[in-house]
Scaffold this active site. Structure first.
Site, PDB file in Angstrom:
ATOM      1  N   ASP A  63       0.879  -1.171   0.000  1.00 38.50           N
ATOM      2  CA  ASP A  63       0.000   0.000   0.000  1.00 38.50           C
ATOM      3  C   ASP A  63       0.916   1.221   0.000  1.00 38.50           C
ATOM      4  O   ASP A  63       1.553   1.529   1.014  1.00 38.50           O
ATOM      5  CB  ASP A  63      -0.884  -0.017   1.259  1.00 38.50           C
ATOM      6  CG  ASP A  63      -1.788   1.202   1.343  1.00 38.50           C
ATOM      7  OD1 ASP A  63      -1.586   2.168   0.580  1.00 38.50           O
ATOM      8  OD2 ASP A  63      -2.694   1.187   2.191  1.00 38.50           O
ATOM      9  N   TYR A 162      -6.300  16.104  -7.008  1.00 38.44           N
ATOM     10  CA  TYR A 162      -5.614  15.242  -7.997  1.00 38.44           C
ATOM     11  C   TYR A 162      -4.632  16.043  -8.846  1.00 38.44           C
ATOM     12  O   TYR A 162      -3.464  15.683  -8.980  1.00 38.44           O
ATOM     13  CB  TYR A 162      -6.654  14.544  -8.875  1.00 38.44           C
ATOM     14  CG  TYR A 162      -6.052  13.634  -9.925  1.00 38.44           C
ATOM     15  CD1 TYR A 162      -5.493  12.412  -9.580  1.00 38.44           C
ATOM     16  CD2 TYR A 162      -6.027  13.995 -11.273  1.00 38.44           C
ATOM     17  CE1 TYR A 162      -4.940  11.566 -10.537  1.00 38.44           C
ATOM     18  CE2 TYR A 162      -5.484  13.160 -12.244  1.00 38.44           C
ATOM     19  CZ  TYR A 162      -4.941  11.952 -11.865  1.00 38.44           C
ATOM     20  OH  TYR A 162      -4.390  11.123 -12.816  1.00 38.44           O
TER      21      TYR A 162
HETATM   22  N1  LIG Z   1      -6.844   6.781 -16.400  1.00 39.75           N
HETATM   23  C1  LIG Z   1      -6.486   8.015 -16.753  1.00 39.75           C
HETATM   24  O1  LIG Z   1      -7.230   8.737 -17.453  1.00 39.75           O
HETATM   25  C2  LIG Z   1      -5.148   8.562 -16.336  1.00 39.75           C
HETATM   26  C3  LIG Z   1      -4.675   9.706 -16.984  1.00 39.75           C
HETATM   27  C4  LIG Z   1      -3.455  10.238 -16.605  1.00 39.75           C
HETATM   28  C5  LIG Z   1      -2.713   9.620 -15.609  1.00 39.75           C
HETATM   29  N2  LIG Z   1      -3.188   8.513 -15.000  1.00 39.75           N
HETATM   30  C6  LIG Z   1      -2.367   7.927 -13.929  1.00 39.75           C
HETATM   31  O2  LIG Z   1      -2.035   6.599 -14.247  1.00 39.75           O
HETATM   32  C7  LIG Z   1      -1.786   5.864 -13.048  1.00 39.75           C
HETATM   33  C8  LIG Z   1      -2.553   4.549 -13.096  1.00 39.75           C
HETATM   34  O3  LIG Z   1      -3.939   4.819 -13.099  1.00 39.75           O
HETATM   35  P1  LIG Z   1      -5.013   3.928 -13.862  1.00 39.75           P
HETATM   36  O4  LIG Z   1      -5.790   4.857 -14.708  1.00 39.75           O
HETATM   37  O5  LIG Z   1      -4.376   2.737 -14.454  1.00 39.75           O
HETATM   38  O6  LIG Z   1      -5.969   3.551 -12.633  1.00 39.75           O
HETATM   39  P2  LIG Z   1      -6.586   2.162 -12.116  1.00 39.75           P
HETATM   40  O7  LIG Z   1      -7.075   1.339 -13.251  1.00 39.75           O
HETATM   41  O8  LIG Z   1      -7.568   2.561 -11.079  1.00 39.75           O
HETATM   42  O9  LIG Z   1      -5.332   1.457 -11.452  1.00 39.75           O
HETATM   43  C9  LIG Z   1      -4.726   2.063 -10.349  1.00 39.75           C
HETATM   44  C10 LIG Z   1      -3.669   1.136  -9.768  1.00 39.75           C
HETATM   45  O10 LIG Z   1      -3.063   1.811  -8.670  1.00 39.75           O
HETATM   46  C11 LIG Z   1      -3.098   0.949  -7.553  1.00 39.75           C
HETATM   47  N3  LIG Z   1      -3.220   1.690  -6.303  1.00 39.75           N
HETATM   48  C12 LIG Z   1      -4.129   2.638  -5.968  1.00 39.75           C
HETATM   49  N4  LIG Z   1      -3.928   3.024  -4.702  1.00 39.75           N
HETATM   50  C13 LIG Z   1      -2.876   2.305  -4.235  1.00 39.75           C
HETATM   51  C14 LIG Z   1      -2.216   2.235  -2.995  1.00 39.75           C
HETATM   52  N5  LIG Z   1      -2.564   2.987  -1.952  1.00 39.75           N
HETATM   53  N6  LIG Z   1      -1.165   1.379  -2.878  1.00 39.75           N
HETATM   54  C15 LIG Z   1      -0.795   0.613  -3.906  1.00 39.75           C
HETATM   55  N7  LIG Z   1      -1.391   0.616  -5.104  1.00 39.75           N
HETATM   56  C16 LIG Z   1      -2.424   1.457  -5.254  1.00 39.75           C
HETATM   57  C17 LIG Z   1      -4.300   0.038  -7.758  1.00 39.75           C
HETATM   58  O11 LIG Z   1      -4.072  -1.208  -7.085  1.00 39.75           O
HETATM   59  P3  LIG Z   1      -4.799  -1.721  -5.757  1.00 39.75           P
HETATM   60  O12 LIG Z   1      -6.128  -1.042  -5.684  1.00 39.75           O
HETATM   61  O13 LIG Z   1      -4.888  -3.203  -5.961  1.00 39.75           O
HETATM   62  O14 LIG Z   1      -3.874  -1.341  -4.660  1.00 39.75           O
HETATM   63  C18 LIG Z   1      -4.245  -0.166  -9.256  1.00 39.75           C
HETATM   64  O15 LIG Z   1      -3.360  -1.206  -9.568  1.00 39.75           O
HETATM   65  C19 LIG Z   1      -2.199   6.785 -11.902  1.00 39.75           C
HETATM   66  O16 LIG Z   1      -1.050   7.395 -11.352  1.00 39.75           O
HETATM   67  C20 LIG Z   1      -3.056   7.830 -12.597  1.00 39.75           C
HETATM   68  O17 LIG Z   1      -3.080   9.047 -11.909  1.00 39.75           O
HETATM   69  C21 LIG Z   1      -4.378   7.952 -15.337  1.00 39.75           C
END
Ligand SMILES: NC(=O)c1ccc[n+]([C@@H]2O[C@H](COP(=O)([O-])OP(=O)(O)OC[C@H]3O[C@@H](n4cnc5c(N)ncnc54)[C@H](OP(=O)(O)O)[C@@H]3O)[C@@H](O)[C@H]2O)c1
Length: 257
Positions: A63, A162
């Site tokens: 975490d 965010y």
């Molecule tokens: N989706 C978008 O539009 C977008 C755009 C720009 C940037 N991003 C960035 O890309 C990254 C990945 O996001 P995503 O879109 O792939 O989201 P996602 O599908 O919700 O995946 C998020 C991942 O982060 C992990 N996570 C969340 N809180 C955590 C914690 N406290 N400890 C450890 N792991 C944690 C989750 O795993 P667990 O819940 O199993 O811990 C999951 O594997 C993020 O940094 C996000 O800000 C996303």
């Protein structure tokens, strides 16, 4: 990519979305990947799905919003793999929630967990990851996943803190790079990728509402796939060791943000 074959990577947030897609790409190139997240069952499934790839997946619970959990995970990583060469700091959360209005505890919790996960967690993992990189005299790379929201706070949603955390990710990435320059460490590169909109599980129903899902299904809104972002990570890795792409913005064609 041959130069990374047989090396070890850590990917945070590997249980879903962009992190999951990055792991799937890295193992194809013979990179062993320590996959970190809270949901171990998802990491075990990922390991199982990728068991025939040249690189192996090593799931470890972490975490990133909790310092003790990071410390414990890195103790385990050190025991399991010794050193690492690639760190992708990807774990992140985003909830559509107003900052003002009710002075309620729920909003306060969202604010602190967003800062602790997206910023403090990323910094702590980078510190630990760097230490493991320096245990060998090998080349290393730290890739921090930021966001287009770290370039433009004026988004049409209630993104709460965010955007602030993602501006901070960009700033601290540059601070890390400058610090390594001062330390005369020419072997470890630090860089940042800022994706535009990506269709993942982020924010759950607060972002991908039924209405938004219908718009996406109809192809009426430009959005990236997680695998598109994974390709940009490969692009960073493919560059020669002396080339540092410090920052990369990746948008779907037609995105207005
Ligand atoms: N989706 C978008 O539009 C977008 C755009 C720009 C940037 N991003 C960035 O890309 C990254 C990945 O996001 P995503 O879109 O792939 O989201 P996602 O599908 O919700 O995946 C998020 C991942 O982060 C992990 N996570 C969340 N809180 C955590 C914690 N406290 N400890 C450890 N792991 C944690 C989750 O795993 P667990 O819940 O199993 O811990 C999951 O594997 C993020 O940094 C996000 O800000 C996303």
């Amino acid at each position: 990519m041959e130069k990374w074959s047989g090396k070890t990577a850590i990917v945070t947030g590997a249980s879903a979305g962009i992190g999951d897609a990055i792991v799937r790409e890295l193992v194809k190139y013979g990179i062993n990947v320590v996959a970190l997240a809270r949901r171990m069952e998802r990491l075990e499934t990922l390991k199982d799905q990728l068991k025939d790839e040249p690189g192996k997946v090593i799931p470890i619970k972490c975490d990133v919003s909790d310092k003790a959990s990071i410390d414990a995970a890195f103790e385990e990583i050190e025991k399991e793999v010794g050193t690492v060469q690639i760190l992708v700091n990807n774990a992140g959360i985003c909830f559509m929630q107003q900052m003002f209005g009710d002075d309620d505890e729920k909003t306060d919790e969202i604010i602190s967990s967003t800062i602790n996960t997206n910023f403090l967690g990323l910094v702590r993992v980078a510190r630990k990851g760097y230490k493991l990189m320096k245990k060998s005299d090998d080349y290393g790379i730290i890739i921090n996943i930021g966001s287009i929201a770290g370039h433009n706070a004026s988004m049409e949603y209630f993104v709460n803190v965010y955007s602030g955390t993602k501006f901070a990710v960009r700033a601290v990435t540059e601070s890390m790079r400058q610090e390594l320059n001062k330390l005369k460490d020419t072997k470890v590169r630090v860089c940042e990728i800022s994706p535009g909109g990506v269709q993942t599980e982020i924010g759950g129903d607060t972002i991908f509402t039924a209405e938004m899902k219908a718009i996406l299904e109809a192809g009426e809104y430009p959005i990236l796939k997680s695998s598109d972002v994974a390709q940009t990570v490969l692009f960073m890795l493919m560059t020669p060791y002396n080339v540092n792409i410090t920052e990369m913005i990746v948008k779907p064609v037609g995105e207005s943000m």
